[in-house]
Design a protein around this motif. Structure first.
Motif, PDB file in Angstrom:
ATOM      1  N   ALA A   1     -15.597 -67.719 -48.497  1.00 47.05           N
ATOM      2  CA  ALA A   1     -16.771 -68.569 -48.711  1.00 47.05           C
ATOM      3  C   ALA A   1     -16.346 -70.021 -48.927  1.00 47.05           C
ATOM      4  O   ALA A   1     -16.981 -70.953 -48.402  1.00 47.05           O
ATOM      5  N   ARG A   2     -15.258 -70.232 -49.679  1.00 46.91           N
ATOM      6  CA  ARG A   2     -14.766 -71.587 -49.906  1.00 46.91           C
ATOM      7  C   ARG A   2     -14.271 -72.206 -48.602  1.00 46.91           C
ATOM      8  O   ARG A   2     -14.478 -73.391 -48.348  1.00 46.91           O
ATOM      9  N   ALA A   3     -13.602 -71.395 -47.789  1.00 49.05           N
ATOM     10  CA  ALA A   3     -13.096 -71.887 -46.511  1.00 49.05           C
ATOM     11  C   ALA A   3     -14.250 -72.303 -45.594  1.00 49.05           C
ATOM     12  O   ALA A   3     -14.183 -73.343 -44.927  1.00 49.05           O
ATOM     13  N   ARG A   4     -15.317 -71.499 -45.570  1.00 45.08           N
ATOM     14  CA  ARG A   4     -16.485 -71.823 -44.752  1.00 45.08           C
ATOM     15  C   ARG A   4     -17.155 -73.092 -45.262  1.00 45.08           C
ATOM     16  O   ARG A   4     -17.551 -73.970 -44.490  1.00 45.08           O
ATOM     17  N   ALA A   5     -17.277 -73.195 -46.594  1.00 44.01           N
ATOM     18  CA  ALA A   5     -17.906 -74.374 -47.192  1.00 44.01           C
ATOM     19  C   ALA A   5     -17.096 -75.631 -46.891  1.00 44.01           C
ATOM     20  O   ALA A   5     -17.654 -76.694 -46.592  1.00 44.01           O
TER      21      ALA A   5
ATOM     22  N   GLY B   1     -12.127 -77.261 -56.098  1.00 47.06           N
ATOM     23  CA  GLY B   1     -11.403 -76.224 -55.376  1.00 47.06           C
ATOM     24  C   GLY B   1     -12.069 -75.744 -54.105  1.00 47.06           C
ATOM     25  O   GLY B   1     -11.594 -74.794 -53.480  1.00 47.06           O
ATOM     26  N   VAL B   2     -13.161 -76.385 -53.695  1.00 47.46           N
ATOM     27  CA  VAL B   2     -13.858 -75.964 -52.471  1.00 47.46           C
ATOM     28  C   VAL B   2     -13.113 -76.460 -51.233  1.00 47.46           C
ATOM     29  O   VAL B   2     -12.932 -75.733 -50.261  1.00 47.46           O
ATOM     30  N   VAL B   3     -12.686 -77.711 -51.261  1.00 51.13           N
ATOM     31  CA  VAL B   3     -11.919 -78.296 -50.157  1.00 51.13           C
ATOM     32  C   VAL B   3     -10.458 -78.400 -50.576  1.00 51.13           C
ATOM     33  O   VAL B   3     -10.147 -78.912 -51.657  1.00 51.13           O
ATOM     34  N   ASP B   4      -9.569 -77.903 -49.737  1.00 61.60           N
ATOM     35  CA  ASP B   4      -8.141 -77.967 -50.026  1.00 61.60           C
ATOM     36  C   ASP B   4      -7.629 -79.383 -49.785  1.00 61.60           C
ATOM     37  O   ASP B   4      -7.862 -79.968 -48.714  1.00 61.60           O
ATOM     38  N   HIS B   5      -6.939 -79.960 -50.775  1.00 60.69           N
ATOM     39  CA  HIS B   5      -6.520 -81.355 -50.658  1.00 60.69           C
ATOM     40  C   HIS B   5      -5.507 -81.553 -49.533  1.00 60.69           C
ATOM     41  O   HIS B   5      -5.486 -82.604 -48.881  1.00 60.69           O
ATOM     42  N   LYS B   6      -4.685 -80.563 -49.250  1.00 64.46           N
ATOM     43  CA  LYS B   6      -3.729 -80.665 -48.145  1.00 64.46           C
ATOM     44  C   LYS B   6      -4.452 -80.667 -46.804  1.00 64.46           C
ATOM     45  O   LYS B   6      -4.096 -81.399 -45.881  1.00 64.46           O
TER      46      LYS B   6
ATOM     47  N   LEU C   1     -16.474 -80.725 -43.899  1.00 63.57           N
ATOM     48  CA  LEU C   1     -15.700 -81.628 -43.040  1.00 63.57           C
ATOM     49  C   LEU C   1     -16.427 -81.890 -41.717  1.00 63.57           C
ATOM     50  O   LEU C   1     -16.389 -83.008 -41.188  1.00 63.57           O
ATOM     51  N   GLU C   2     -17.112 -80.866 -41.207  1.00 63.20           N
ATOM     52  CA  GLU C   2     -17.876 -81.054 -39.972  1.00 63.20           C
ATOM     53  C   GLU C   2     -19.033 -82.016 -40.210  1.00 63.20           C
ATOM     54  O   GLU C   2     -19.300 -82.902 -39.380  1.00 63.20           O
ATOM     55  N   LEU C   3     -19.727 -81.860 -41.352  1.00 60.64           N
ATOM     56  CA  LEU C   3     -20.812 -82.769 -41.690  1.00 60.64           C
ATOM     57  C   LEU C   3     -20.300 -84.189 -41.872  1.00 60.64           C
ATOM     58  O   LEU C   3     -20.948 -85.152 -41.479  1.00 60.64           O
TER      59      LEU C   3
END
Length: 240
Positions: A33-37, A151-156, A42-44
């Motif tokens: 779910a976090r990966a999808r979010a 923690g939703v978007v991975d900083h790397k 990022l797409e938005l």
């Protein structure tokens, strides 16, 4: 008695395994779910018209940019080197107080003077539009920082996607730098805007990657690099 203990042990072990499996499923589904979010965000971000316009303005010195007036009519307007500084100046700063000001290049002021108007502290419609573009762009970056912190978007992952812009905006330019088309004066104008209007999330985002954009005291003290910059789409009918 032995059969009873054995049955209780089997039940206990089965319960533990079920709990572990449940936790694993929860972790897996939460991670997905976090990966999808993150992917959606990022797409938005990159599909936002204001973000695309802001990145275009940052990466090029002059040319025609997409413009939408108050009635929603789409057009293209010329945006020059001086216009960036005029658009992102603080409200109380006069037009002739911006860096590298040349009155002959201030087309809005010259038009005002022809009409006998005093526009020294006013913003042209295009400048107001550009301010709105950057407000939305910087607001998007603040949301990215918030999602990284939670923690939703991975900083790397974001660093890999945004590395060019992190370097373009975040680094002082030295002679021979590949990104020296984004001059130190233009960088200083953007950072002044970020600091003056308190986009703290943007400052934290860049600091996360070792880029200090909180201190503007050094910006204007660096000598300007000799560069003509890049120019985009000098044909208003042509998409650049």
């Amino acid at each position: 008695m032995a059969e009873s203990v054995s049955w209780e042990m089997a039940t206990f072990i089965s319960g533990c395994l079920g709990g572990i499996f449940g936790l694993w499923q929860y972790y897996k589904s939460n991670k997905e779910a976090r990966a999808r979010a993150a992917a959606d965000e990022l797409e938005l971000f990159y599909s936002d018209d204001s973000v695309k316009a802001a990145l275009r303005i940052l990466d090029w010195t002059s040319g025609y940019i997409p413009y939408v007036d108050d009635a929603g009519v789409r057009d293209k307007k010329y945006f020059g080197k001086l216009d960036f500084h005029l658009a992102l100046r603080p409200h109380r700063k006069r037009r002739n107080e911006v860096r590298s000001y040349v009155e002959a290049e201030d087309h809005y002021l010259l038009e005002c003077l022809k009409q006998g108007a005093n526009c020294d502290q006013k913003f042209s419609p295009v400048e107001l539009y550009v301010r709105d573009v950057f407000d939305r762009f910087l607001g998007r970056l603040e949301r990215i920082e918030s999602l990284i912190s939670s923690g939703v978007v991975d900083h790397k992952n974001f660093e890999e996607n945004f590395s060019y812009w992190l370097r373009l905006i975040g680094d002082f330019k030295q002679p021979g730098d590949k990104l020296d088309h984004f001059s130190n004066k233009k960088r200083a104008a953007l950072i002044d805007y970020i600091v003056h209007y308190e986009f703290f999330g943007v400052q934290r985002l860049f600091a996360r990657y070792g880029k200090n954009i909180s201190d503007t005291s050094r910006q204007a003290s660096r000598p300007e690099l000799p560069t003509d910059g890049f120019h985009f789409g000098d044909n208003p009918k042509k998409e650049a």
